[in-house]
Design an enzyme around this catalytic site. Structure first.
Site: not given
Ligand SMILES: Nc1ncnc2c1ncn2[C@@H]1O[C@H](COP(=O)(O)OP(=O)(O)O)[C@@H](O)[C@H]1O
Lengths: 235, 88, 650, 88
Positions: A85, A194, A196
């Site tokens: 991002c 994302h 994560e």
């Protein structure tokens, strides 16, 4: 394996990136924007967030942080770097990746669970996936629309450097549905969604994000044993 | 006023969704003769001493504009002439 | 004593001891465009109105009415001071004695929350603090609170809503907690009204813009449309934070000789007159002139403020702390001093300014965002400045704590500006001894008629076509339809601990990764029920939030509330308020959970027409093992094949 | 070119966090003599026929500027003179 996670003023998903590294089995090392020393890490994650409040353009100011100068040099030397991002935006601003990320076409911040298709599984961050694999991870951004001139786009496609594409809907208007790209050497990857945030069943829409971090650990184990990165072109 | 103005606009070939959104809203205001709207940034740089065009150009080149998607132009600010500044 | 974050990226050494304020030759304060500010900016012969001058000119006429003070309130100020107040003092009293800050109309009713509160050992801080704090395990506590930012958000939807989030987050931060999530109960006018098309997108973008940039997941809220909110939307914001029990902070400015430090953004002319005018006056005419008093937020600065405060707490560098919210320095200085019972000496010219021409009164009244007031031991000052420098925020020693009494007289808050003493007051007179009113209450005249118009008289769908049509109409109605357009603009993943968020009944957060300890939160309210019966309406709001928390598997333990009402000077509104508070206090007593804090917002009306009374209630619950939370959807087949459905209750 | 340019800047008393962040970054580029940076928007309105200042003013007032926190100025675009447009 030690993977550094950089904190800029305004970084937000830095703790989450560090958690993902740990869950994948790596050691997360927190790096500070003002400290040019990489403390001997084997790879670096530039996390999501709004570094410097996203003033001017996302990533424009973070690019000049002392740590970025070291990272840029190391990346050119082959250090695996994943920009997520805002991290992707920083990599583009730092010219480590081509193109730019602009305002979402619909002009809104958008957070949703997004399907991607993996298209290059030979980068330092994607070897755990299979070619064409569809994964589901969160996307959340206001300026995630990937743009580049036609020649660059053709080059990315031709060299197999489009790492992932949005499928079942494009959340921000990115050209050619591009969600992630890599550099020619395959060690630097920028991704808008994302990974994560998809590493635990309790908090994510899937565990699909974990593959990016396990890939890096695998890749590092491989290079430690004398292996070579094949790069996107080998796909 | 030791001020330099840098105008940063998206390159013509880059889509400008914000400008597009404004253009699309115009018919509702009864405006029909506008063919396009482009939205960029205007940056005013105030110098402590003399306005320094070279420094400003360097700042613009390195930081204010992203050459991949944007062009910029740069000038020393002339005091407002015909252009009426409106405090709306 | 200022750290100047000239660049956040450079490692420049802190430049200490640099006075940031230009010398007294500063040009006279220029009006900021807001009419009442001209009244506040009271300059004489090139200098400010001083205490000495006030003594010598006892008969000077002062604009107390324009500042919202009643004649008898003004007389009391003169009595307290033994002279007329200076221009700065007058502004401070008008701010602190405003409805918004003093709770002068609501205090007598809110007492019930304490009186009826069940016995509770979890509550570490309650009503009277910046936010209530609830212990959830041996070593962890959470703090949560809901607040309104209604009027500013109507004037400037984006910035109003954004600074609403910023303000509540600082309340949470001030308790020693790391803010970990936000929620946003919202009320708008009719969905198809043109002004809703202005207000709603701006509000949503503002809440998202600020919260997303701050890195706080949005885990729930409400969006309700009703014509009664057309000229007065309700923008409430809730935040929750987590702290180790021993990190709990206090606002007391304790410790003689301790240093008063202003941390965060520089002070500008934002929102001068905001609290006393925007939040405490009817909001019908003159909106145009009031516009410049809106505050503009900088979430990036707030993020840095959060990180620096947490680092200061963990290093044990802070004696006391208070956020700067609605009433700016005025409120923070008087509340910290009053809470400790000490005096305080402040040098206003040390406050870092965005606009050098600001007058002392403006500096005291400014509502510039992203600022905190710290009380610091002198030997820790350098360390505090270094932490601020690291994060690139301003930190300036602006004053010191003085004795709580000298020669038998209580401590004073003495404020000077370039050697002019502009304020010399007992801090408690501003913070604690404001007026208290038992306003007249009268049941609204139309209530009987309204209650007589019962739902049973409405036509019922009988045929299957009518039923079908009714169902379709209901699910298409703005109050029931899908809210994704709004919630997609909010980040619900950041921080990686969101277990449940939109569209679940309650938000659920993991608090402790090691133990799996979690919390659930829900905010609910129903203005239409409350209009019909404020007592039951408040209880229903509470019950709904309580149920929403309970169905996740959490044990509800604490309540916060935001009470949105019309003008307290209208006996019918005051009756609604009294009934709602009684209902909420009774409900909490029955359920056995305490109200830990909240907020009152009066004067929500367009012309003479008040909004529906709208008590918004937030309930907090604890999940010992957050992995066992129950989501609201049926698990997809085949897991759910053959599962049985039950309806519980009546 | 039938083009009207609208410059929208935050009112001087309004906080400009973007400009502040850019100003703070300049020392990293080796620039030290800049005292302040303000960032606003530059909007180019292209008319199909004659440039129409009154229409442009109405568009600016209703759509482009937020009168609560911004001022705007408006002018017919003069062809680039001294100001060099750089395609960086
Ligand atoms: N409706 C309410 N219910 C419970 N407590 C309230 C309510 N309204 C205000 N309070 C409490 O009164 C105190 C003062 O409120 P407020 O002025 O909003 O705090 P702050 O100083 O943070 O702005 C706070 O502790 C708040 O929790």
């Amino acid at each position: 394996m030690r993977i550094g996670v950089v904190t800029f003023p305004g970084s937000l998903d830095d703790g989450d990136a560090a958690r993902a590294v740990r869950i994948a089995g790596g050691e997360a090392v927190r790096l500070w924007h003002g400290d040019a020393d990489l403390h001997g890490v084997d790879a670096v994650v530039l996390p999501g967030g709004f570094s410097y409040g996203d003033a001017l353009r996302c990533g424009a100011i973070a690019r000049f942080a002392p740590v970025m100068e070291t990272i840029a040099d190391a990346a050119r030397g082959g250090l695996p770097v994943l920009g997520i991002c805002n991290g992707f935006q920083i990599l583009c601003e730092a010219h480590l990746l081509p193109g730019a990320l602009t305002r979402n076409q619909h002009l809104h911040f958008r957070n949703r669970d997004q399907y991607l298709r993996l298209e290059s599984t030979s980068t330092a961050w994607t070897t755990s996936f299979t070619d064409g694999q569809e994964i589901l991870i969160p996307v959340k951004n206001g300026e995630g629309c990937y743009v580049a001139d036609q020649r660059t786009l053709d080059e990315l496609e031709g060299e197999g450097r489009v790492v992932a594409r949005y499928v079942r809907g494009n959340p921000n208007g990115s050209q050619r549905d591009i969600a992630a790209i890599t550099n020619a050497a395959g060690n630097v990857v920028g991704i808008m969604p994302h990974p994560e945030h998809a590493v635990e069943a309790l908090t994510g829409p899937s565990l699909d994000g974990l593959g990016f971090f396990t890939s890096a650990l695998r890749h590092l184990a491989g290079t430690a044993a004398g292996g070579q990165l094949t790069g996107g072109a080998q796909r | 006023m030791a001020r330099v103005v840098v105008d940063v606009m998206l390159k013509p070939e880059i889509l400008d969704p914000q400008g597009q959104a404004v253009a699309n809203a115009l018919p509702r205001l009864g405006v029909s003769d506008v063919s396009s709207v482009r939205i960029g940034r205007r940056i005013e740089i105030e110098f402590a001493g003399e306005p320094d065009l070279d420094t400003a150009r360097e700042i613009a080149d390195k930081l204010l504009a992203n050459p991949v998607i944007e062009d910029f132009s740069i000038r020393v600010d002339e005091p407002a002439g015909d252009a009426a500044r409106m405090s709306a | 004593m200022t750290t100047q974050p000239d660049t956040a990226t450079s490692g420049a050494a802190p430049s200490r001891g640099v006075p940031t304020q230009p010398p007294s030759a500063a040009p006279p304060g220029k009006p900021s465009g807001f009419a009442a500010t001209d009244v506040l900016v009271n300059q004489f012969d090139g200098g400010p109105d001083t205490v000495e001058r006030a003594r010598n000119t006892p008969e000077e006429l002062q604009p107390h009415t324009e500042l919202g003070l009643k004649d008898d309130e003004y007389d009391r100020i003169r009595q307290i001071l033994g002279r007329r107040p200076t221009a700065s003092e007058l502004a401070m009293y008008s701010i602190m004695w405003s409805e918004h800050c003093s709770y002068k109309s609501s205090k007598v009713h809110l007492r019930q929350f304490g009186e009826k509160a069940p016995k509770n050992t979890r509550m570490l801080a309650g009503i009277g603090e910046n936010a209530g704090v609830v212990q959830i395990s041996d070593d962890l506590a959470v703090t949560f609170k809901v607040e309104s930012h209604n009027h500013p958000s109507f004037v400037e939807p984006y910035q109003g809503a954004a600074t609403g989030v910023g303000g509540i987050v600082r309340d949470i931060l001030a308790m020693g907690a790391r803010p970990v999530a936000v929620m946003d109960p919202l009320r708008f006018g009719a969905a198809d009204h043109p002004d809703t098309a202005r207000v709603l997108p701006g509000v949503v973008a503002g809440i998202g813009g600020y919260g997303n940039c701050l890195g706080l997941p949005n885990i729930g809220g409400e969006i309700v449309f009703d014509p009664c909110y057309q000229g007065n939307p309700l923008i409430n914001a809730l935040s929750i934070g987590v702290l180790p029990v021993e990190r709990l902070q206090h606002k007391e400015a304790a410790g003689l000789g301790n240093v008063v430090v202003l941390l965060g953004a520089r002070t500008g002319r934002d929102g001068i007159g905001g609290v006393s005018v925007l939040a405490s006056a009817t909001f019908d005419e003159g909106a145009e002139q009031r516009r410049p008093s809106v505050q503009v937020g900088d979430p990036f600065m707030e993020k840095l403020l959060i990180e620096s405060c947490l680092e200061l707490y963990d290093a044990g560098l802070v004696v006391g702390i208070q956020d700067l919210g609605g009433a700016g320095l005025t409120c923070a200085l008087t509340e910290t001093a009053a809470a400790a019972g000490t005096g305080m000496r402040v040098w206003l010219e040390r406050v870092p300014l965005r606009e050098p021409s600001m007058s002392p009164t403006e500096i005291l009244a400014s509502e510039s965002q992203e600022r905190m007031l710290l009380i610091v031991a002198p030997e820790k000052l350098d360390e505090v400045l270094a932490v601020a420098e690291k994060w690139g925020v301003w930190a300036t020693a602006i004053g010191e704590v003085t004795p709580s009494e000298t020669e038998g007289l209580p401590g004073r808050l003495v404020i000077s500006w370039n050697d002019h003493v502009v304020v010399d007051v007992p801090p408690g007179s501003l913070a604690d001894d404001g007026p208290v009113y038992a306003r007249p209450i009268r049941e609204p005249a139309d209530l009987i008629l309204l209650q007589a118009d019962r739902a049973e008289t409405l036509p019922r769908p009988v045929t299957s076509d009518e039923l079908r049509e009714t169902v379709l109409r209901m699910i298409a109605s703005p109050n029931l339809c899908d809210k994704t357009w709004v919630t997609e603009q909010y980040d619900r993943y950041v921080l990686g601990n969101t277990v449940l968020a939109q569209p679940e009944d309650a938000g659920v957060l993991r608090i402790d990764e090691r133990t799996g300890l979690g919390v659930a939160l829900s905010v609910d309210g129903n203005g239409r029920y409350a209009r019909l019966d404020p007592y039951q309406g408040a209880r229903l709001g509470l019950a709904e939030a309580y149920r929403n928390v309970a169905v996740t598997g959490a044990e509800p333990v604490a309540v916060t509330d935001c009470l949105n009402f019309g003008s307290p000077e209208d006996p019918a509104v005051m009756w609604q308020f009294a009934e709602a508070v009684r209902g909420l206090a009774d409900g909490c007593q029955e359920l056995g959970i305490p109200v830990t804090g909240g907020n009152v917002s009066f004067y929500n009306q367009t012309g003479a027409a008040a909004i529906h009374p709208t008590p918004v209630v937030g309930v907090l619950g604890i999940l010992q093992d957050v992995a066992r939370r129950v989501p609201m959807g049926f698990p997809p087949p085949p897991t759910a094949d053959g599962d049985l459905l039950f309806v519980l209750g009546t």
